[in-house]
Design a protein around this motif. Structure first.
Motif, PDB file in Angstrom:
ATOM      1  N   ASP A  96       0.765  -1.139   0.023  1.00  0.00           N
ATOM      2  CA  ASP A  96      -0.133  -0.020  -0.098  1.00  0.00           C
ATOM      3  C   ASP A  96       0.925   1.171  -0.014  1.00  0.00           C
ATOM      4  OD1 ASP A  96      -2.384  -1.343   0.012  1.00  0.00           O
ATOM      5  OD2 ASP A  96      -2.754  -0.990   2.099  1.00  0.00           O
ATOM      6  N   ARG A  97       2.014   1.138   0.697  1.00  0.00           N
ATOM      7  CA  ARG A  97       2.910   2.509   0.946  1.00  0.00           C
ATOM      8  C   ARG A  97       3.438   2.645  -0.424  1.00  0.00           C
ATOM      9  NH1 ARG A  97       5.325   0.358   5.816  1.00  0.00           N
ATOM     10  NH2 ARG A  97       7.061   0.041   4.448  1.00  0.00           N
ATOM     11  N   LEU A  98       4.071   1.616  -1.265  1.00  0.00           N
ATOM     12  CA  LEU A  98       4.787   1.766  -2.468  1.00  0.00           C
ATOM     13  C   LEU A  98       3.705   2.294  -3.489  1.00  0.00           C
ATOM     14  CD1 LEU A  98       7.042  -1.208  -2.541  1.00  0.00           C
ATOM     15  CD2 LEU A  98       7.668   1.295  -2.533  1.00  0.00           C
ATOM     16  N   LEU A  99       2.383   1.682  -3.452  1.00  0.00           N
ATOM     17  CA  LEU A  99       1.390   2.189  -4.418  1.00  0.00           C
ATOM     18  C   LEU A  99       0.973   3.541  -4.222  1.00  0.00           C
ATOM     19  CD1 LEU A  99      -1.061  -0.865  -4.606  1.00  0.00           C
ATOM     20  CD2 LEU A  99      -0.016  -0.005  -6.409  1.00  0.00           C
ATOM     21  N   THR A 100       0.848   3.807  -2.947  1.00  0.00           N
ATOM     22  CA  THR A 100       0.426   5.308  -2.663  1.00  0.00           C
ATOM     23  C   THR A 100       1.761   6.433  -3.140  1.00  0.00           C
ATOM     24  OG1 THR A 100      -0.600   4.708  -0.884  1.00  0.00           O
ATOM     25  CG2 THR A 100      -0.090   7.034  -1.109  1.00  0.00           C
ATOM     26  N   LEU A 101       2.938   5.877  -3.103  1.00  0.00           N
ATOM     27  CA  LEU A 101       4.024   6.747  -3.857  1.00  0.00           C
ATOM     28  C   LEU A 101       4.087   6.870  -5.298  1.00  0.00           C
ATOM     29  CD1 LEU A 101       7.069   5.309  -1.479  1.00  0.00           C
ATOM     30  CD2 LEU A 101       6.196   7.668  -1.684  1.00  0.00           C
ATOM     31  N   VAL A 102       3.737   5.753  -5.853  1.00  0.00           N
ATOM     32  CA  VAL A 102       3.715   5.538  -7.441  1.00  0.00           C
ATOM     33  C   VAL A 102       2.587   6.385  -7.973  1.00  0.00           C
ATOM     34  CG1 VAL A 102       3.683   3.863  -9.239  1.00  0.00           C
ATOM     35  CG2 VAL A 102       5.190   3.687  -7.485  1.00  0.00           C
ATOM     36  N   ASP A 103       1.335   5.902  -7.332  1.00  0.00           N
ATOM     37  CA  ASP A 103       0.001   6.714  -7.764  1.00  0.00           C
ATOM     38  C   ASP A 103      -0.848   6.939  -6.503  1.00  0.00           C
ATOM     39  OD1 ASP A 103      -2.303   7.198  -9.052  1.00  0.00           O
ATOM     40  OD2 ASP A 103      -2.515   5.615 -10.298  1.00  0.00           O
ATOM     41  N   PRO A 104      -0.664   8.059  -6.050  1.00  0.00           N
ATOM     42  CA  PRO A 104      -1.829   8.341  -4.803  1.00  0.00           C
ATOM     43  C   PRO A 104      -2.969   8.132  -5.169  1.00  0.00           C
ATOM     44  CG  PRO A 104      -0.254  10.507  -5.683  1.00  0.00           C
ATOM     45  CD  PRO A 104      -0.242   9.347  -6.716  1.00  0.00           C
ATOM     46  N   SER A 105      -3.601   7.815  -6.268  1.00  0.00           N
ATOM     47  CA  SER A 105      -5.292   7.492  -6.489  1.00  0.00           C
ATOM     48  C   SER A 105      -5.307   6.055  -5.977  1.00  0.00           C
ATOM     49  CB  SER A 105      -5.631   7.713  -7.866  1.00  0.00           C
ATOM     50  OG  SER A 105      -5.169   6.748  -8.800  1.00  0.00           O
ATOM     51  N   GLU A 106      -4.304   5.391  -5.976  1.00  0.00           N
ATOM     52  CA  GLU A 106      -4.372   3.797  -5.365  1.00  0.00           C
ATOM     53  C   GLU A 106      -4.155   3.602  -3.917  1.00  0.00           C
ATOM     54  OE1 GLU A 106      -5.012   1.488  -7.295  1.00  0.00           O
ATOM     55  OE2 GLU A 106      -5.188   2.452  -9.069  1.00  0.00           O
ATOM     56  N   ALA A 107      -4.258   4.978  -3.035  1.00  0.00           N
ATOM     57  CA  ALA A 107      -4.014   4.944  -1.731  1.00  0.00           C
ATOM     58  C   ALA A 107      -5.178   4.119  -1.049  1.00  0.00           C
ATOM     59  CB  ALA A 107      -4.051   6.298  -1.007  1.00  0.00           C
ATOM     60  N   PRO A 108      -4.957   3.263  -0.075  1.00  0.00           N
ATOM     61  CA  PRO A 108      -5.966   2.445   0.438  1.00  0.00           C
ATOM     62  C   PRO A 108      -6.973   3.618   1.271  1.00  0.00           C
ATOM     63  CG  PRO A 108      -4.085   2.475   1.693  1.00  0.00           C
ATOM     64  CD  PRO A 108      -3.724   3.170   0.583  1.00  0.00           C
ATOM     65  N   PRO A 109      -8.219   3.102   1.281  1.00  0.00           N
ATOM     66  CA  PRO A 109      -9.136   4.128   2.163  1.00  0.00           C
ATOM     67  C   PRO A 109      -8.780   4.201   3.695  1.00  0.00           C
ATOM     68  CG  PRO A 109     -10.166   1.996   1.449  1.00  0.00           C
ATOM     69  CD  PRO A 109      -9.128   2.111   1.149  1.00  0.00           C
ATOM     70  N   ALA A 110      -8.875   5.417   4.124  1.00  0.00           N
ATOM     71  CA  ALA A 110      -8.689   5.486   5.154  1.00  0.00           C
ATOM     72  C   ALA A 110      -9.568   4.741   6.342  1.00  0.00           C
ATOM     73  CB  ALA A 110      -8.981   7.129   5.747  1.00  0.00           C
ATOM     74  N   PRO A 111      -8.733   4.465   7.452  1.00  0.00           N
ATOM     75  CA  PRO A 111      -9.548   3.526   8.521  1.00  0.00           C
ATOM     76  C   PRO A 111     -10.680   4.486   8.959  1.00  0.00           C
ATOM     77  CG  PRO A 111      -7.631   3.729   9.324  1.00  0.00           C
ATOM     78  CD  PRO A 111      -7.503   4.420   7.818  1.00  0.00           C
TER      79      PRO A 111
END
Length: 131
Positions: free
Chosen positions: A108-123
């Motif tokens: 999730d951290r790497l995905l968010t760095l590469v593409d912020p739209s792929e950030a997991p939903p906030a808990p």
């Protein structure tokens, strides 16, 4: 499982469609559809995604999203770093070596760095917001 396969399986499950019934509707074998869902086939073709959308009645943004997932779903990725910096090559090789052992949080951290739209939903902390 690939992003496309995960989405396809979720849609099939939501609509309570048996794999064999959906395969028949798409005019493919149940084995092929199962392999597509589990990422044991290559990236789905645009034609296949179009047939899925037609069969399931998926249109507009949802169809574009399914195609985007299909485009990002080749289970055997090749990263060509020729002409890039040595650090780019290092990163690609380290990722290839270590991705298998990464947990979902690291991914999730790497995905968010590469593409912020792929950030997991906030808990959801369960707190209600006042309006």
């Amino acid at each position: 499982m690939t992003p496309f396969g995960e989405k396809l399986r979720a849609i099939r499950s939501q609509r309570k469609l048996a794999l064999k019934d959906m395969a028949a509707g798409l005019q493919v074998s149940p084995a092929y559809l199962s392999a597509m869902e589990h990422g044991r086939r290559g990236k789905p073709s645009r034609r296949f995604v179009h047939r899925v959308c037609q069969y399931l009645g998926i249109i507009w943004d949802d169809a574009e999203d399914l195609q985007r997932l299909a485009d990002l779903s080749h289970p055997r990725v090749v990263v060509d770093t020729a002409g890039l910096s040595p650090r780019a090559t290092l990163l690609a090789n380290l990722l290839a070596q270590r991705i298998e052992t990464m947990d979902e949080t690291a991914l999730d951290r790497l995905l968010t760095l590469v593409d912020p739209s792929e950030a997991p939903p906030a808990p959801d902390d369960g707190a209600e917001t006042k309006t």
